[in-house]
Write a protein that holds these residues in place. Structure first.
Motif, PDB file in Angstrom:
ATOM      1  N   ASP A  93       0.719  -1.328  -0.059  1.00 16.71           N
ATOM      2  CA  ASP A  93       0.156   0.008   0.034  1.00 16.71           C
ATOM      3  C   ASP A  93       0.702   1.364  -0.015  1.00 16.71           C
ATOM      4  N   TYR A  94       2.077   1.176  -0.564  1.00 19.11           N
ATOM      5  CA  TYR A  94       2.937   2.232  -0.522  1.00 19.11           C
ATOM      6  C   TYR A  94       3.979   2.028  -1.837  1.00 19.11           C
ATOM      7  N   SER A 104       5.795  -1.468  -0.282  1.00 18.66           N
ATOM      8  CA  SER A 104       5.840  -1.686   1.096  1.00 18.66           C
ATOM      9  C   SER A 104       4.317  -1.887   1.639  1.00 18.66           C
ATOM     10  N   THR A 105       4.542  -2.732   2.801  1.00 16.35           N
ATOM     11  CA  THR A 105       3.268  -2.961   3.548  1.00 16.35           C
ATOM     12  C   THR A 105       3.187  -2.574   4.972  1.00 16.35           C
ATOM     13  N   TYR A 106       1.991  -2.076   5.650  1.00 15.63           N
ATOM     14  CA  TYR A 106       2.014  -1.376   6.791  1.00 15.63           C
ATOM     15  C   TYR A 106       2.586  -2.008   7.827  1.00 15.63           C
ATOM     16  N   ARG A 116       0.364   6.615  -2.887  1.00 20.17           N
ATOM     17  CA  ARG A 116      -0.307   5.650  -2.020  1.00 20.17           C
ATOM     18  C   ARG A 116      -1.658   5.288  -2.852  1.00 20.17           C
TER      19      ARG A 116
END
Lengths: 114, 113
Positions: B31-32, B93-95, B51
């Motif tokens: 989500d990035y 990348s992910t949270y 995003r």
């Protein structure tokens, strides 16, 4: 301000040897990450450290280890070197290693394993 | 497993032209999506990031387009200049992964004068 610094810039080792790479983050940055960039490929995540604690580990064998010191500098150690370990090793620093934080990369250490 | 696929591997564009680099991802948790620029002998440097709640982001001559349903995103460099000649990497990348980045394979861009 100085950016991320890495030492040495170049290194030649033979198979089976051990190597230690060093990284100094940007002043004020508390998180350091290590990436391996094989020639012609994108960087691959190895480790992330924040406040001397390991926060993340990529898909690398146990021959790879790292640590972070109280001054936030970091070392990457690779034991029992293989030919396939030849690569550019990049260090990146960020303020706190948080999600979506900008990472600032150093120029890397180019390791050649013969 | 290559989670972010980047194309083309190399690209030659005339000065003033548009450079387009594409990336596709598999992990829907990403989500990035930042783009990095790397010059020879240097480490990658953040160029622009997006995003998934927006479909496009523009900064100067650089634009990211994002298609969430297709799981694809692209970098457009308008009015390409010889100084833009570099290797470009998309990343994701992910949270729940801190700031760990998964990079694409890179695109070597050459802008001819």
């Amino acid at each position: 301000d100085a950016g991320v610094t890495q030492s040495p810039t170049h290194l030649i080792k033979t198979r089976g040897q051990q190597v230690t790479l060093r990284c100094s983050p940007i002043s004020g940055h508390k998180s350091v990450s290590w990436y391996q960039q094989v020639l012609g490929q994108g960087p691959q995540f190895i480790f992330q450290y924040y406040e001397k604690e390991e926060r993340g580990r990529g898909n690398f064998p146990d021959r790879f280890s790292a640590r972070q010191f109280p001054n936030y500098s970091s070392e990457l150690n690779v034991n029992a070197l293989l030919l396939g370990d030849s690569a550019l090793y990049l260090c990146a620093s960020s303020l706190a290693g948080g999600y979506q934080e900008t990472q600032y990369f150093g120029p890397g250490t180019r390791l050649l394993v013969l | 497993q290559q989670q972010v696929k980047q194309s083309p591997q190399s690209l030659i564009v005339q000065k003033g032209g548009i450079s387009i680099i594409n990336c596709a991802y598999e992990n829907t948790a990403f989500d990035y999506f930042p783009w990095y620029q790397q010059f020879p002998g240097k480490g990658p440097a953040l160029l622009i990031a997006i995003r998934p709640d927006v479909s496009e982001k523009k900064e100067g001559r650089f634009t990211i387009s994002f298609n969430k349903s297709a799981k694809q995103f692209s970098l457009h460099i308008m009015d390409s200049q010889p100084g833009d000649s570099a290797t470009y990497f998309c990343a994701a990348s992910t949270y729940n992964a801190g700031n760990m980045l998964t990079f694409g394979g890179g695109t070597r861009l050459m802008v001819k004068p």
